[in-house]
Design a protein around this motif. Sequence first.
Motif, PDB file in Angstrom:
ATOM      1  N   LEU A 150     -14.336   3.064 -16.849  1.00 47.04           N
ATOM      2  CA  LEU A 150     -12.969   3.308 -17.321  1.00 47.04           C
ATOM      3  C   LEU A 150     -12.165   4.075 -16.276  1.00 47.04           C
ATOM      4  O   LEU A 150     -10.987   3.797 -16.043  1.00 47.04           O
ATOM      5  CB  LEU A 150     -12.989   4.076 -18.642  1.00 47.04           C
ATOM      6  CG  LEU A 150     -13.311   3.255 -19.899  1.00 47.04           C
ATOM      7  CD1 LEU A 150     -13.576   4.177 -21.075  1.00 47.04           C
ATOM      8  CD2 LEU A 150     -12.177   2.286 -20.229  1.00 47.04           C
ATOM      9  N   SER A 151     -12.810   5.044 -15.636  1.00 43.21           N
ATOM     10  CA  SER A 151     -12.135   5.789 -14.580  1.00 43.21           C
ATOM     11  C   SER A 151     -11.710   4.849 -13.450  1.00 43.21           C
ATOM     12  O   SER A 151     -10.584   4.935 -12.932  1.00 43.21           O
ATOM     13  CB  SER A 151     -13.049   6.884 -14.027  1.00 43.21           C
ATOM     14  OG  SER A 151     -12.422   7.596 -12.976  1.00 43.21           O
ATOM     15  N   MET A 152     -12.603   3.924 -13.072  1.00 42.97           N
ATOM     16  CA  MET A 152     -12.274   2.961 -12.020  1.00 42.97           C
ATOM     17  C   MET A 152     -11.086   2.093 -12.433  1.00 42.97           C
ATOM     18  O   MET A 152     -10.150   1.881 -11.651  1.00 42.97           O
ATOM     19  CB  MET A 152     -13.481   2.066 -11.734  1.00 42.97           C
ATOM     20  CG  MET A 152     -14.669   2.771 -11.110  1.00 42.97           C
ATOM     21  SD  MET A 152     -16.059   1.620 -10.973  1.00 42.97           S
ATOM     22  CE  MET A 152     -17.345   2.713 -10.358  1.00 42.97           C
ATOM     23  N   ARG A 153     -11.116   1.587 -13.644  1.00 43.47           N
ATOM     24  CA  ARG A 153     -10.042   0.693 -14.093  1.00 43.47           C
ATOM     25  C   ARG A 153      -8.692   1.412 -14.109  1.00 43.47           C
ATOM     26  O   ARG A 153      -7.684   0.881 -13.621  1.00 43.47           O
ATOM     27  CB  ARG A 153     -10.365   0.156 -15.495  1.00 43.47           C
ATOM     28  CG  ARG A 153      -9.245  -0.687 -16.070  1.00 43.47           C
ATOM     29  CD  ARG A 153      -9.545  -1.235 -17.445  1.00 43.47           C
ATOM     30  NE  ARG A 153      -8.324  -1.728 -18.076  1.00 43.47           N
ATOM     31  CZ  ARG A 153      -8.267  -2.276 -19.285  1.00 43.47           C
ATOM     32  NH1 ARG A 153      -9.381  -2.430 -20.004  1.00 43.47           N
ATOM     33  NH2 ARG A 153      -7.118  -2.684 -19.785  1.00 43.47           N
ATOM     34  N   ILE A 154      -8.678   2.616 -14.639  1.00 44.84           N
ATOM     35  CA  ILE A 154      -7.427   3.377 -14.743  1.00 44.84           C
ATOM     36  C   ILE A 154      -6.856   3.684 -13.366  1.00 44.84           C
ATOM     37  O   ILE A 154      -5.668   3.477 -13.093  1.00 44.84           O
ATOM     38  CB  ILE A 154      -7.669   4.676 -15.543  1.00 44.84           C
ATOM     39  CG1 ILE A 154      -7.927   4.334 -17.019  1.00 44.84           C
ATOM     40  CG2 ILE A 154      -6.493   5.635 -15.399  1.00 44.84           C
ATOM     41  CD1 ILE A 154      -8.511   5.480 -17.820  1.00 44.84           C
ATOM     42  N   ARG A 155      -7.702   4.124 -12.472  1.00 45.67           N
ATOM     43  CA  ARG A 155      -7.210   4.551 -11.154  1.00 45.67           C
ATOM     44  C   ARG A 155      -6.902   3.370 -10.237  1.00 45.67           C
ATOM     45  O   ARG A 155      -6.042   3.467  -9.368  1.00 45.67           O
ATOM     46  CB  ARG A 155      -8.210   5.530 -10.538  1.00 45.67           C
ATOM     47  CG  ARG A 155      -8.178   6.868 -11.284  1.00 45.67           C
ATOM     48  CD  ARG A 155      -9.177   7.873 -10.790  1.00 45.67           C
ATOM     49  NE  ARG A 155      -8.837   9.193 -11.286  1.00 45.67           N
ATOM     50  CZ  ARG A 155      -9.275   9.717 -12.440  1.00 45.67           C
ATOM     51  NH1 ARG A 155     -10.084   8.997 -13.212  1.00 45.67           N
ATOM     52  NH2 ARG A 155      -8.897  10.915 -12.811  1.00 45.67           N
ATOM     53  N   LEU A 156      -7.603   2.270 -10.440  1.00 45.59           N
ATOM     54  CA  LEU A 156      -7.261   1.063  -9.693  1.00 45.59           C
ATOM     55  C   LEU A 156      -5.857   0.598 -10.079  1.00 45.59           C
ATOM     56  O   LEU A 156      -5.072   0.166  -9.227  1.00 45.59           O
ATOM     57  CB  LEU A 156      -8.282  -0.044  -9.957  1.00 45.59           C
ATOM     58  CG  LEU A 156      -8.075  -1.343  -9.180  1.00 45.59           C
ATOM     59  CD1 LEU A 156      -8.214  -1.107  -7.676  1.00 45.59           C
ATOM     60  CD2 LEU A 156      -9.069  -2.403  -9.639  1.00 45.59           C
ATOM     61  N   GLY A 157      -5.535   0.713 -11.354  1.00 48.51           N
ATOM     62  CA  GLY A 157      -4.202   0.354 -11.816  1.00 48.51           C
ATOM     63  C   GLY A 157      -3.127   1.206 -11.166  1.00 48.51           C
ATOM     64  O   GLY A 157      -2.059   0.712 -10.794  1.00 48.51           O
ATOM     65  N   ARG A 158      -3.413   2.495 -10.991  1.00 52.17           N
ATOM     66  CA  ARG A 158      -2.430   3.378 -10.354  1.00 52.17           C
ATOM     67  C   ARG A 158      -2.276   3.056  -8.875  1.00 52.17           C
ATOM     68  O   ARG A 158      -1.182   3.161  -8.322  1.00 52.17           O
ATOM     69  CB  ARG A 158      -2.864   4.831 -10.528  1.00 52.17           C
ATOM     70  CG  ARG A 158      -2.845   5.319 -11.972  1.00 52.17           C
ATOM     71  CD  ARG A 158      -3.527   6.674 -12.098  1.00 52.17           C
ATOM     72  NE  ARG A 158      -3.584   7.127 -13.486  1.00 52.17           N
ATOM     73  CZ  ARG A 158      -4.327   8.138 -13.908  1.00 52.17           C
ATOM     74  NH1 ARG A 158      -5.079   8.821 -13.043  1.00 52.17           N
ATOM     75  NH2 ARG A 158      -4.318   8.492 -15.187  1.00 52.17           N
ATOM     76  N   MET A 159      -3.363   2.667  -8.233  1.00 50.37           N
ATOM     77  CA  MET A 159      -3.331   2.418  -6.799  1.00 50.37           C
ATOM     78  C   MET A 159      -2.646   1.100  -6.467  1.00 50.37           C
ATOM     79  O   MET A 159      -1.966   0.977  -5.441  1.00 50.37           O
ATOM     80  CB  MET A 159      -4.765   2.416  -6.242  1.00 50.37           C
ATOM     81  CG  MET A 159      -4.861   2.181  -4.751  1.00 50.37           C
ATOM     82  SD  MET A 159      -6.496   2.506  -4.060  1.00 50.37           S
ATOM     83  CE  MET A 159      -7.524   1.365  -4.988  1.00 50.37           C
ATOM     84  N   ALA A 209       0.824  -1.204   0.000  1.00 51.55           N
ATOM     85  CA  ALA A 209       0.000   0.000   0.000  1.00 51.55           C
ATOM     86  C   ALA A 209       0.858   1.253   0.000  1.00 51.55           C
ATOM     87  O   ALA A 209       1.796   1.378   0.787  1.00 51.55           O
ATOM     88  CB  ALA A 209      -0.903  -0.004   1.230  1.00 51.55           C
ATOM     89  N   GLU A 210       0.512   2.174  -0.880  1.00 52.27           N
ATOM     90  CA  GLU A 210       1.173   3.464  -0.934  1.00 52.27           C
ATOM     91  C   GLU A 210       0.118   4.537  -1.186  1.00 52.27           C
ATOM     92  O   GLU A 210      -0.636   4.458  -2.149  1.00 52.27           O
ATOM     93  CB  GLU A 210       2.211   3.495  -2.062  1.00 52.27           C
ATOM     94  CG  GLU A 210       3.068   4.741  -2.090  1.00 52.27           C
ATOM     95  CD  GLU A 210       3.984   4.870  -0.883  1.00 52.27           C
ATOM     96  OE1 GLU A 210       4.291   6.013  -0.491  1.00 52.27           O
ATOM     97  OE2 GLU A 210       4.396   3.825  -0.329  1.00 52.27           O
ATOM     98  N   PRO A 211       0.029   5.547  -0.317  1.00 53.30           N
ATOM     99  CA  PRO A 211      -0.985   6.581  -0.526  1.00 53.30           C
ATOM    100  C   PRO A 211      -0.753   7.329  -1.834  1.00 53.30           C
ATOM    101  O   PRO A 211       0.385   7.544  -2.250  1.00 53.30           O
ATOM    102  CB  PRO A 211      -0.781   7.519   0.674  1.00 53.30           C
ATOM    103  CG  PRO A 211      -0.022   6.727   1.683  1.00 53.30           C
ATOM    104  CD  PRO A 211       0.816   5.776   0.899  1.00 53.30           C
ATOM    105  N   THR A 212      -1.853   7.700  -2.483  1.00 53.29           N
ATOM    106  CA  THR A 212      -1.791   8.560  -3.664  1.00 53.29           C
ATOM    107  C   THR A 212      -2.748   9.720  -3.459  1.00 53.29           C
ATOM    108  O   THR A 212      -3.562   9.715  -2.541  1.00 53.29           O
ATOM    109  CB  THR A 212      -2.174   7.805  -4.955  1.00 53.29           C
ATOM    110  OG1 THR A 212      -3.616   7.652  -5.002  1.00 53.29           O
ATOM    111  CG2 THR A 212      -1.541   6.434  -5.024  1.00 53.29           C
TER     112      THR A 212
END
Length: 531
Positions: free
Chosen positions: A416-425, A312-315
Amino acid sequence: MPTKSDSYYLGLDLSTQQLKCTLIDQDHSIVLEEAVNFDNDLPEFGIRHGAIQNGNVVTSPTLMWVKALDILLSKLEKSRYIGKIKAISGAGQQHGSVYWSQHGIEKLGHLDPRLTLTEQLKDGFSIEQSPIWQDASTTRECRALEEFCGGPEALAKRTGSKAYERFTGNQIAKIYAESGEKYNETSHISLVSSFLASLLVGKLAPVDSAEGSGTNLMNIKTHRWDEQLLQKCGGDQLSKKLALEPVEGGDVVGKVDGYYQKRYGFSPECKILPFTGDNSATLVSMNLNQGDCVISLGTSDTVLVYLKQGEAEPTTESHLMAHPIDTTGFMGMLCYKNGSLTRQHIRDLYASHDWDSFNKHIQNKARNTDAFGFYYWMQEIIPFAKGIYRFENGKQVQEFSDPSINVRAILESQFLSMRIRLGRMTHDGKMKRLLATGGAAANPHILQVLSDVFGVPVYKQKGMNSASLGGALLAKYGTLDKRSFEDMMKNHTTEPELVCNPDSKETAYYDTKLEEYIRLESVVLADKANV
């Protein structure tokens, strides 16, 4: 069929629009579910969709929640289970805050079983309208808190999230700055979850650490209030108004107050466990495996993943919150304000107020493949934007050439927003399966689009209110001696139902659209910044 269990566990969920309960037996079978719908059952409070909105200011009447508990317990009283309930826990909508007067705290400690809670607590709150998660009026306080900490990244590392308008610390800071007299009249401050626990235990109850991490006031590593942040948001008094440090899931808060024993027939041995946030309780109810992701499609849309220490890393786009059970683990979360209400708004505009028509538009695969929409009907959280923006062939338009495109476009945009940001998290975002919950999860056509966008199967638990079920499981967990939550669940886990598998051609299409989505979203944000 009647259960032979002599032990029952009650979970409550005080959400935006309802107060719900789920009662389970020793084997985790659901034996009773009840609900109070605020709009339908409590219209005298003048709310719509459970809240009162005045521009960016969104609140709910605190006394409405009290009266809802009166009504719900009156329903439970008629059941044959109430005297056999061993423990109660539950959930509340995250971030909302309750402001007790000294009179209210005194009344809470001396409740008269001849009277309703509403009658006794009608003058119990220094602020009668509780700020809730939909409020977006604290931008000034958010920027001030981030500047105090050295920027949004520094605050995220300290508390798990950058400053968000709905987070409790920023709501308190606004009241402290603008309503000093009311703030001074406030004896104690609860979150919605700990407020509900306080009512049941007859005294101020602590928040759990998962809820504390939704305030911008708790250190995400130590699970303790950060004194410097308390001072910044509420001055010298805030530490005293919060009074109690956060506790961990499974800790006993106390026994149910004598008021409930005498008025409703609860056992004097019934334990009260810490209440958590609705998203945390949903995470508990799903009993996640590695590679699972919960997507809750409700009034707000949330994406939840269980992250071990070191993963886990905060973003500045996501939330890192304390896990409600694992004291060293975390819950990663994305939260979107524009959920079911915004989908319903698009349904009303483009599908004749009819879900069947909405679903037919979803199934229309002869879509404009160069159409993108961004639907921030309410002030959005991720990204911080408001308004509806449409693009065809890379250019912004007022309306699509075929307005029905909006129906499918809103789902694609959200997912799409969920998929993209889940990838970053999570660094890669690769999930094995999605577990869908919330009201919109009842619509298989919506879930098919979700499955296609992510490229993984979607499952759903059968017939459950996930947050209140999570509360019931937390209640049982708190009665066990030296036994892990995993052990408790081992023999009682019901496998979720497979709803749909992804269409590989559709997933391949969405794979090609990720970069364009990111580019157009940046255009929207740049346009917003120039307004």
